[in-house]
Write a protein that holds these residues in place. Structure first.
Motif, mmCIF file in Angstrom:
data_model
loop_
_atom_site.group_PDB
_atom_site.id
_atom_site.type_symbol
_atom_site.label_atom_id
_atom_site.label_comp_id
_atom_site.label_asym_id
_atom_site.label_seq_id
_atom_site.Cartn_x
_atom_site.Cartn_y
_atom_site.Cartn_z
ATOM 1 N N MET A 14 0.821 -1.043 -0.238
ATOM 2 C CA MET A 14 -0.294 0.326 -0.528
ATOM 3 C C MET A 14 1.217 1.273 0.137
ATOM 4 O O MET A 14 0.257 2.527 -1.069
ATOM 5 C CB MET A 14 -1.161 0.088 1.245
ATOM 6 N N ALA A 15 1.535 0.877 0.622
ATOM 7 C CA ALA A 15 3.130 2.656 0.275
ATOM 8 C C ALA A 15 3.768 2.429 -0.907
ATOM 9 O O ALA A 15 3.846 3.561 -1.543
ATOM 10 C CB ALA A 15 4.019 2.032 1.539
ATOM 11 N N THR A 57 2.170 2.051 -3.037
ATOM 12 C CA THR A 57 1.292 2.225 -4.095
ATOM 13 C C THR A 57 1.424 3.505 -4.495
ATOM 14 O O THR A 57 1.239 4.442 -4.867
ATOM 15 C CB THR A 57 0.329 1.381 -3.931
ATOM 16 N N ASN A 58 1.007 4.043 -3.058
ATOM 17 C CA ASN A 58 0.594 5.447 -2.610
ATOM 18 C C ASN A 58 1.819 6.087 -2.851
ATOM 19 O O ASN A 58 1.571 7.402 -3.418
ATOM 20 C CB ASN A 58 0.442 5.350 -0.778
ATOM 21 N N THR A 77 1.972 6.480 -6.891
ATOM 22 C CA THR A 77 0.746 7.583 -7.265
ATOM 23 C C THR A 77 1.162 8.740 -6.577
ATOM 24 O O THR A 77 0.712 9.633 -7.468
ATOM 25 C CB THR A 77 -0.470 6.959 -6.373
ATOM 26 N N GLN A 78 2.209 9.419 -5.682
ATOM 27 C CA GLN A 78 2.237 10.615 -5.402
ATOM 28 C C GLN A 78 3.071 10.913 -6.536
ATOM 29 O O GLN A 78 2.876 12.291 -6.644
ATOM 30 C CB GLN A 78 2.492 10.587 -4.121
#
Length: 192
Positions: free
Chosen positions: A181-182, A184-185, A188-189
């Motif tokens: 999740m980290a 992926t985030n 994305t950022q």
């Protein structure tokens, strides 16, 4: 304890005509095998192959939980050992503490069950289970426990191993999800 428990105990308890080799095997299993199992697990946890270290720590945690649970059950149940009832031959000095379940057998089964959950050849699994069975047999053979003490200990040991392995698996999965999740985030950022 039942009449069957006493009968099986008297059958497995070593008698005066027991060959010295069998008696020495039982004494070795009770006095030294637990230390070898823990020392081996600790050595693998500290300096073993990278893939084995985590499993070795889970084995050690399983052993600790099994011994702790066995101790608590002994305090709560207070079932006497065979020699305190005048049954069989006691081959090794021991205090008159409660005997149900056997801490040695719980520890041995926790070790074997937890270690066997790791990927390994069937021959290694057989060796680990054989060590647990040898240690468990020795407790009855030396007059320190009833068979029911050992059977209950196997349940405690196996349950401890399964609980530790399940908790470790859930924890590892949670960390992997958080890491994904980290990642992926983070990606994305960067795009924004």
């Amino acid at each position: 304890m039942t009449a069957l428990d006493q009968t099986v105990f008297l059958w497995l308890n070593l008698g005066p005509q027991t060959p010295s080799s069998v008696l020495n095997l039982a004494l070795f299993a009770t006095q030294y095998l637990p230390h070898w199992l823990v020392a081996t697990s600790l050595t693998v946890a500290l300096v073993g192959r990278q893939g084995w270290r985590g499993q070795a720590w889970r084995v050690l945690a399983s052993i600790a939980l099994a011994v702790l649970l066995a101790h608590w059950i002994k305090q709560a149940v207070q079932i006497p050992r065979p020699f305190t009832l005048g049954l069989g031959i006691q081959w090794l000095p021991h205090g008159k503490s409660a005997g149900f379940p056997s801490s040695h057998a719980a520890m041995a089964m926790a070790f074997a069950a937890s270690a066997c959950l790791a990927p390994m050849p069937w021959a290694m699994r057989a060796l680990l289970l054989g060590a647990a069975l040898l240690l468990s047999w020795s407790r009855i053979a030396l007059g320190l426990h009833f068979p029911s003490d050992v059977l209950a200990a196997w349940c405690v040991g196996a349950a401890s191993a399964c609980a530790v392995q399940a908790l470790a698996h859930a924890f590892i999965q949670r960390i992997r999800r958080s890491t994904r999740m980290a990642a992926t985030n983070g990606s994305t950022q960067i795009v924004h």
